[in-house]
Design a protein around this motif. Sequence first.
Motif, mmCIF file in Angstrom:
data_model
loop_
_atom_site.group_PDB
_atom_site.id
_atom_site.type_symbol
_atom_site.label_atom_id
_atom_site.label_comp_id
_atom_site.label_asym_id
_atom_site.label_seq_id
_atom_site.Cartn_x
_atom_site.Cartn_y
_atom_site.Cartn_z
ATOM 1 N N ARG A 1 0.890 -1.436 0.224
ATOM 2 C CA ARG A 1 -0.140 -0.086 -0.491
ATOM 3 C C ARG A 1 0.748 1.356 -0.244
ATOM 4 O O ARG A 1 0.448 2.468 0.636
ATOM 5 C CB ARG A 1 -0.965 -0.190 1.179
ATOM 6 N N GLY A 2 2.316 1.092 -0.624
ATOM 7 C CA GLY A 2 3.262 2.056 -0.302
ATOM 8 C C GLY A 2 2.971 2.883 1.298
ATOM 9 O O GLY A 2 3.579 3.880 1.391
ATOM 10 N N LEU A 3 2.681 2.756 2.293
ATOM 11 C CA LEU A 3 2.431 3.114 3.403
ATOM 12 C C LEU A 3 3.711 3.353 4.858
ATOM 13 O O LEU A 3 4.080 2.887 5.807
ATOM 14 C CB LEU A 3 1.976 1.967 4.233
ATOM 15 N N GLN A 4 5.463 2.900 3.859
ATOM 16 C CA GLN A 4 6.443 2.692 4.691
ATOM 17 C C GLN A 4 6.939 3.673 5.216
ATOM 18 O O GLN A 4 6.713 5.362 5.038
ATOM 19 C CB GLN A 4 7.513 2.470 3.248
ATOM 20 N N GLY A 5 6.906 4.143 6.443
ATOM 21 C CA GLY A 5 7.566 5.148 7.703
ATOM 22 C C GLY A 5 5.750 5.822 8.149
ATOM 23 O O GLY A 5 5.850 5.973 8.925
ATOM 24 N N ARG A 6 4.697 5.015 7.890
ATOM 25 C CA ARG A 6 3.651 5.235 8.293
ATOM 26 C C ARG A 6 2.754 4.650 9.490
ATOM 27 O O ARG A 6 1.400 4.992 9.526
ATOM 28 C CB ARG A 6 2.580 5.844 7.267
ATOM 29 N N VAL A 7 3.681 2.916 9.922
ATOM 30 C CA VAL A 7 2.989 1.983 10.170
ATOM 31 C C VAL A 7 4.235 1.498 11.159
ATOM 32 O O VAL A 7 5.158 1.818 11.055
ATOM 33 C CB VAL A 7 3.018 0.339 9.994
ATOM 34 N N ALA A 8 3.055 1.558 12.682
ATOM 35 C CA ALA A 8 3.493 1.517 13.404
ATOM 36 C C ALA A 8 3.295 0.056 13.818
ATOM 37 O O ALA A 8 1.758 -0.051 14.168
ATOM 38 C CB ALA A 8 4.148 2.346 15.092
ATOM 39 N N ILE A 9 3.598 -0.513 14.405
ATOM 40 C CA ILE A 9 3.915 -1.994 15.436
ATOM 41 C C ILE A 9 3.879 -1.991 17.160
ATOM 42 O O ILE A 9 5.130 -1.747 16.989
ATOM 43 C CB ILE A 9 4.122 -3.425 14.868
ATOM 44 N N GLY A 10 2.607 -2.511 18.114
ATOM 45 C CA GLY A 10 3.111 -2.634 19.476
ATOM 46 C C GLY A 10 3.227 -3.484 19.977
ATOM 47 O O GLY A 10 2.481 -4.291 19.467
ATOM 48 N N HIS A 11 4.351 -4.104 20.996
ATOM 49 C CA HIS A 11 4.685 -4.804 22.074
ATOM 50 C C HIS A 11 5.226 -6.445 21.384
ATOM 51 O O HIS A 11 6.129 -5.748 21.327
ATOM 52 C CB HIS A 11 3.069 -5.712 22.171
ATOM 53 N N VAL A 12 4.620 -6.649 20.102
ATOM 54 C CA VAL A 12 5.247 -7.591 19.210
ATOM 55 C C VAL A 12 6.258 -8.821 20.208
ATOM 56 O O VAL A 12 7.676 -9.137 19.627
ATOM 57 C CB VAL A 12 5.886 -6.605 18.224
ATOM 58 N N THR A 13 5.790 -8.677 21.494
ATOM 59 C CA THR A 13 6.001 -9.632 22.110
ATOM 60 C C THR A 13 7.327 -11.028 21.499
ATOM 61 O O THR A 13 8.513 -12.208 21.869
ATOM 62 C CB THR A 13 5.413 -10.059 23.634
ATOM 63 N N THR A 14 6.504 -11.595 20.757
ATOM 64 C CA THR A 14 6.469 -12.683 19.716
ATOM 65 C C THR A 14 7.890 -12.905 19.354
ATOM 66 O O THR A 14 8.785 -13.978 19.011
ATOM 67 C CB THR A 14 5.435 -13.284 18.636
ATOM 68 N N LEU A 15 8.484 -11.929 19.020
ATOM 69 C CA LEU A 15 9.608 -11.575 18.534
ATOM 70 C C LEU A 15 10.707 -11.669 19.582
ATOM 71 O O LEU A 15 12.144 -12.440 19.115
ATOM 72 C CB LEU A 15 10.234 -10.399 18.273
ATOM 73 N N ALA A 16 10.846 -11.954 21.419
ATOM 74 C CA ALA A 16 11.315 -12.600 21.996
ATOM 75 C C ALA A 16 11.666 -13.878 21.773
ATOM 76 O O ALA A 16 12.344 -14.615 22.167
ATOM 77 C CB ALA A 16 10.918 -11.398 23.109
ATOM 78 N N ALA A 17 10.586 -14.713 21.719
ATOM 79 C CA ALA A 17 10.350 -15.854 21.531
ATOM 80 C C ALA A 17 10.623 -16.453 20.523
ATOM 81 O O ALA A 17 10.041 -18.229 20.342
ATOM 82 C CB ALA A 17 8.531 -16.052 21.583
ATOM 83 N N MET A 18 10.257 -16.274 18.689
ATOM 84 C CA MET A 18 10.933 -16.704 18.029
ATOM 85 C C MET A 18 12.818 -17.755 17.884
ATOM 86 O O MET A 18 13.242 -16.868 18.381
ATOM 87 C CB MET A 18 11.265 -15.944 17.007
ATOM 88 N N PRO A 19 12.664 -18.360 17.694
ATOM 89 C CA PRO A 19 13.965 -19.137 17.007
ATOM 90 C C PRO A 19 14.785 -17.794 16.389
ATOM 91 O O PRO A 19 13.808 -16.813 15.523
ATOM 92 C CB PRO A 19 13.600 -20.100 15.640
ATOM 93 N N ARG A 20 15.667 -17.775 16.708
ATOM 94 C CA ARG A 20 16.443 -16.549 16.157
ATOM 95 C C ARG A 20 16.599 -16.629 14.781
ATOM 96 O O ARG A 20 16.533 -14.910 13.637
ATOM 97 C CB ARG A 20 18.305 -16.907 16.351
ATOM 98 N N ASP A 21 16.469 -17.110 14.141
ATOM 99 C CA ASP A 21 16.125 -17.763 12.237
ATOM 100 C C ASP A 21 15.363 -16.717 11.847
ATOM 101 O O ASP A 21 15.232 -16.198 10.812
ATOM 102 C CB ASP A 21 17.028 -19.209 11.551
ATOM 103 N N ASP A 22 14.343 -17.355 12.343
ATOM 104 C CA ASP A 22 12.536 -16.298 12.699
ATOM 105 C C ASP A 22 12.761 -14.847 12.341
ATOM 106 O O ASP A 22 12.861 -14.581 11.427
ATOM 107 C CB ASP A 22 12.088 -17.562 12.497
ATOM 108 N N ARG A 23 12.962 -14.874 13.509
ATOM 109 C CA ARG A 23 13.610 -13.234 13.725
ATOM 110 C C ARG A 23 14.776 -12.332 12.490
ATOM 111 O O ARG A 23 14.201 -11.398 12.603
ATOM 112 C CB ARG A 23 13.774 -13.552 15.538
ATOM 113 N N ALA A 24 15.608 -13.299 12.611
ATOM 114 C CA ALA A 24 16.403 -12.500 11.215
ATOM 115 C C ALA A 24 15.593 -12.123 10.182
ATOM 116 O O ALA A 24 15.010 -11.142 9.819
ATOM 117 C CB ALA A 24 17.324 -12.957 11.089
ATOM 118 N N ARG A 25 14.658 -13.090 9.868
ATOM 119 C CA ARG A 25 13.632 -12.765 8.545
ATOM 120 C C ARG A 25 12.956 -11.932 8.920
ATOM 121 O O ARG A 25 12.345 -10.864 8.006
ATOM 122 C CB ARG A 25 13.100 -15.179 8.390
ATOM 123 N N VAL A 26 12.094 -11.768 9.845
ATOM 124 C CA VAL A 26 11.170 -11.394 10.241
ATOM 125 C C VAL A 26 11.207 -9.625 10.582
ATOM 126 O O VAL A 26 10.889 -8.652 9.826
ATOM 127 C CB VAL A 26 10.218 -11.157 11.596
#
Length: 423
Positions: free
Chosen positions: A233-258
Motif C-alpha cells: 500500500r506504499g505506507l512505508q514509514g507510516r505504520v507502527a506495531i506495538g508490543h510484538v513480544t513474539t519477536l522475543a520468543a521466535m527462534p533466532r533465524d525466524d526472527r532475523a527474517r522477520v
Amino acid sequence: MIVARARIGGVRGLVDVHVADGLVTSVEPWAPDRPPVGDDVLDVDGHVVLPGLVESHLHLDKALLGGPSGGSDLQGAIAWTAARKADFTREDVADRARRVARLALENGTTTVRAHTEVDPGVGLVGVEGVLEVAEEVRETQRIQVAVFPQEGLLVRPGTLELVREGLRGPDTVVGGCPYVEPDREAAERHVEIVLDLAVEHGVPADLHLDLADDADDPRFTLAEHVARATIDRGLQGRVAIGHVTTLAAMPRDDRARVLAALAAADVTVTVLPATDLYLSGRDDERNARRGVAPLRELWAAGVPVAVSSNNVRNAFTPTGRADLLDMALLAARVGHVSEPDELDHLVAAVTDVPRRLVDPEIPAGITPGARGDLVVLDARDSGQVLLDQPRRLAVVRGGRVAWTDLPAVAVPGSLVLDRRAAC
Ligand SMILES: [Zn+2]
C-alpha cells in the motif's frame, strides 16, 4: 523565541535555538560577545536540551482505573477493562486523560498519541473525552488520537463503523488489534482493513500486534504480514506495531527474517516494557519470561524502535508516571543495554523515532524545520541523561514555555535557569 546557551546532543559547544511559528528556524553557536536579547529569550545556562518527548503509545482513556486484585494476564486485563468501560462517561474519561496528560507534560512530553478504544459498548465516549482534553491543552501539548478497536473488528460487528466515525476527528490515526480475532485468517483480514483505512483516510496506522509468551498461535505472528501489506500500500514509514513480544520468543533465524522484513517496510516497533514485563510469563513457574522485543537485534537489523509507557496504573500496567526517560531506562535494563550508542538509540526511541511517526513530513531532532518543542533537563552531559534521570526544568512547545517548576519565572520573558540565581 530563542532558547539560548543550550547543550544539545551531537553538537560541540553551546547553541542558541531559534524558534518561529512553532518550528525551529536555526541553530547557531552561542557567541558570548553577542548574547541574544529580548523578551523571548530563554537562557538555559548550558543545560541539556532534548527535543520534546513523544509518547507514541499511551492509553489516556483507560488510565488510572486500577485493576483486579491479584493482577491478571492479558486476557484478564482486557475482560476486566471491558467491564469497567460500561461506566465510562465523557467527563470521567476527560478527567483521567487530563491528569495523565499533565503528568506527561511535566515529564517533558509535548506530544502524545493516545490509543483510544471504540466498540459498540463504549461507542465514541472515549474518543470524545480524549478529544476534549486534546483541544483544551492544544497550546501546551499535542494529543493525537489513535482510534483503537481493542475488542476486534470482525469479531465485534459495528466496530468498523465506529472506527470510521472516529477517524473524522482532527489529528487521528487508525489503530488495530488483530490478535483478538478468532483465527489467523480473520487476524490477517483485520490488518488489511486497518491499513486500507490508513490509505483511505490519509492517516498513519498503529497496531497492537501481539502480546504472547510464545510464537505458536498464528494470530500472534503477523509481523511479516504487516510488512508485506505495508509495502503493497506504499505506507512505508507510516505504520507502527506495538508490543510484538513474539519477536522475543521466535527462534533466532525466524526472527532475523522477520526483522529484515520490518526494516525493508520501514515499520516501527514500539516497545512497551512496563506492560510486557507485567503481563508476560504469568504461567511460568520458574524463570518467568520477560516478553520484551529484543532491542539490540532490532537496532542491528535497522528496524526503527520507539519506547512508550502504554498504560498508567490500570489492569494492563499497575505502575507508571508517564515518564519517558524512566521508561527508556527500564528498556535499557531489560534489554541488556550498556553501550553509549545504545543509550543514544534509547533517547531517540522517546524523541526522534516516535516524532517521525506523528510528524512524517518534517524533520525530527533539533534542526531547522523541526518542531519547536523542547525539554530542558537539569543535566550537563547529553550522553548521560538516561542514566542520570535528570529533573525536567522547563518544557517548550512551539516556541512558548508550556511548563516549568522553577521559581521566579517570568513567562514570556527572560528566564535564567541557574536556580541559585532564580531564587
Ligand atoms: Zn497499548
